[in-house]
Design a protein around this motif. Structure first.
Motif, PDB file in Angstrom:
ATOM      1  N   ASP A  89      91.763  64.501  34.490  1.00 55.98           N
ATOM      2  CA  ASP A  89      90.579  63.584  34.500  1.00 55.98           C
ATOM      3  C   ASP A  89      90.058  63.395  33.103  1.00 55.98           C
ATOM      4  OD1 ASP A  89      90.408  63.274  37.214  1.00 55.98           O
ATOM      5  OD2 ASP A  89      88.732  64.935  37.539  1.00 55.98           O
ATOM      6  N   LEU A  90      90.158  64.291  32.122  1.00 57.47           N
ATOM      7  CA  LEU A  90      89.921  64.204  30.731  1.00 57.47           C
ATOM      8  C   LEU A  90      90.860  63.208  30.241  1.00 57.47           C
ATOM      9  CD1 LEU A  90      88.395  65.373  28.303  1.00 57.47           C
ATOM     10  CD2 LEU A  90      90.274  67.129  28.028  1.00 57.47           C
ATOM     11  N   GLY A  91      92.065  63.070  30.776  1.00 54.96           N
ATOM     12  CA  GLY A  91      92.859  62.160  30.000  1.00 54.96           C
ATOM     13  C   GLY A  91      94.334  62.528  29.751  1.00 54.96           C
ATOM     14  N   LEU A  92      94.443  64.010  29.740  1.00 52.89           N
ATOM     15  CA  LEU A  92      95.777  64.335  29.370  1.00 52.89           C
ATOM     16  C   LEU A  92      96.994  64.345  30.617  1.00 52.89           C
ATOM     17  CD1 LEU A  92      94.744  67.692  27.906  1.00 52.89           C
ATOM     18  CD2 LEU A  92      95.115  65.418  26.590  1.00 52.89           C
ATOM     19  N   ASP A  93      98.085  64.074  30.074  1.00 54.11           N
ATOM     20  CA  ASP A  93      99.186  63.877  31.153  1.00 54.11           C
ATOM     21  C   ASP A  93      99.700  65.137  31.544  1.00 54.11           C
ATOM     22  OD1 ASP A  93     101.026  62.655  32.723  1.00 54.11           O
ATOM     23  OD2 ASP A  93     102.233  62.223  30.979  1.00 54.11           O
ATOM     24  N   VAL A  94      98.997  66.255  32.046  1.00 50.44           N
ATOM     25  CA  VAL A  94      99.362  67.419  32.529  1.00 50.44           C
ATOM     26  C   VAL A  94     100.275  67.502  33.430  1.00 50.44           C
ATOM     27  CG1 VAL A  94      98.577  69.866  33.112  1.00 50.44           C
ATOM     28  CG2 VAL A  94      97.182  68.384  31.390  1.00 50.44           C
ATOM     29  N   PRO A  95     101.282  68.199  33.388  1.00 47.90           N
ATOM     30  CA  PRO A  95     102.503  68.232  34.587  1.00 47.90           C
ATOM     31  C   PRO A  95     101.968  69.020  35.815  1.00 47.90           C
ATOM     32  CG  PRO A  95     103.233  69.645  32.801  1.00 47.90           C
ATOM     33  CD  PRO A  95     102.204  68.917  32.338  1.00 47.90           C
ATOM     34  N   ASP A  96     102.609  68.643  36.911  1.00 44.43           N
ATOM     35  CA  ASP A  96     102.578  69.551  38.096  1.00 44.43           C
ATOM     36  C   ASP A  96     103.017  70.982  37.819  1.00 44.43           C
ATOM     37  OD1 ASP A  96     101.182  67.427  39.761  1.00 44.43           O
ATOM     38  OD2 ASP A  96     103.446  66.607  40.187  1.00 44.43           O
ATOM     39  N   PRO A  97     102.234  71.951  38.303  1.00 42.53           N
ATOM     40  CA  PRO A  97     102.954  73.211  38.036  1.00 42.53           C
ATOM     41  C   PRO A  97     104.297  73.392  39.005  1.00 42.53           C
ATOM     42  CG  PRO A  97     100.884  73.234  39.102  1.00 42.53           C
ATOM     43  CD  PRO A  97     100.988  71.899  38.927  1.00 42.53           C
ATOM     44  N   VAL A  98     105.030  74.113  38.462  1.00 45.90           N
ATOM     45  CA  VAL A  98     106.301  74.557  39.125  1.00 45.90           C
ATOM     46  C   VAL A  98     106.084  75.534  40.258  1.00 45.90           C
ATOM     47  CG1 VAL A  98     108.599  75.318  39.064  1.00 45.90           C
ATOM     48  CG2 VAL A  98     107.877  74.142  37.069  1.00 45.90           C
ATOM     49  N   PRO A  99     106.157  75.356  41.466  1.00 49.18           N
ATOM     50  CA  PRO A  99     106.067  76.321  42.373  1.00 49.18           C
ATOM     51  C   PRO A  99     106.437  77.549  42.126  1.00 49.18           C
ATOM     52  CG  PRO A  99     106.925  74.301  43.527  1.00 49.18           C
ATOM     53  CD  PRO A  99     107.416  74.234  42.138  1.00 49.18           C
ATOM     54  N   GLY A 100     105.613  78.659  42.241  1.00 49.43           N
ATOM     55  CA  GLY A 100     105.695  79.952  41.921  1.00 49.43           C
ATOM     56  C   GLY A 100     105.601  80.554  40.684  1.00 49.43           C
TER      57      GLY A 100
END
Length: 136
Positions: free
Chosen positions: A24-35
């Motif tokens: 929401d802030l504007g950073l392109d944070v990746p999805d977490p890797v499961p586990g």
């Protein structure tokens, strides 16, 4: 060799909630890797933001989560004053607590909001915080 800040690590309570905030802030944070209880986003400045739910607790037996207040401000240069206004409004509308509405301080034009873990995020139009000054 010059010492450099390479990574900012935030111990978060809920990884998905924190990822959503920084997106929401504007950073392109990746999805977490499961586990895996961690995500890393490398910014254009070369500094990485690492969000984790377990690093300090795993490796520092004396670590405890702060109970109140805040010890740091994470400053994000977002561009013009109008962008500070818009990012602040969007984050507050999404339910994130405001610590300071957009204000002309004695320094930069700035606003402050809390991330989901109570870390204070400073949004500024302060050219001194800009890292891409070669892009003219």
């Amino acid at each position: 060799m010059e010492i450099q800040l390479s990574m900012l690590i935030l111990e978060v309570r809920d990884l998905a909630t924190s990822v959503a905030f920084y997106r929401d802030l504007g950073l392109d944070v990746p999805d977490p890797v499961p586990g895996r209880p961690v995500v890393i986003h490398r910014m254009g400045s070369g500094v990485s933001l690492l969000l984790t739910t377990s690093f300090a607790a795993t490796y520092d037996p004396a670590w405890t989560r702060p109970a109140g207040g805040y010890q740091q401000l994470l400053e994000f240069y977002v561009g013009e004053d109008s962008v500070v206004d818009q990012r602040w409004a969007d984050l507050v509308a999404a339910g994130h607590p405001s610590r300071m509405p957009p204000t002309q301080t004695t320094g930069p034009y700035a606003a402050m909001v809390d991330d989901p873990d109570g870390n204070v995020v400073l949004l500024t139009s302060d050219e001194a915080a800009r890292v891409d000054t070669d892009d003219a």
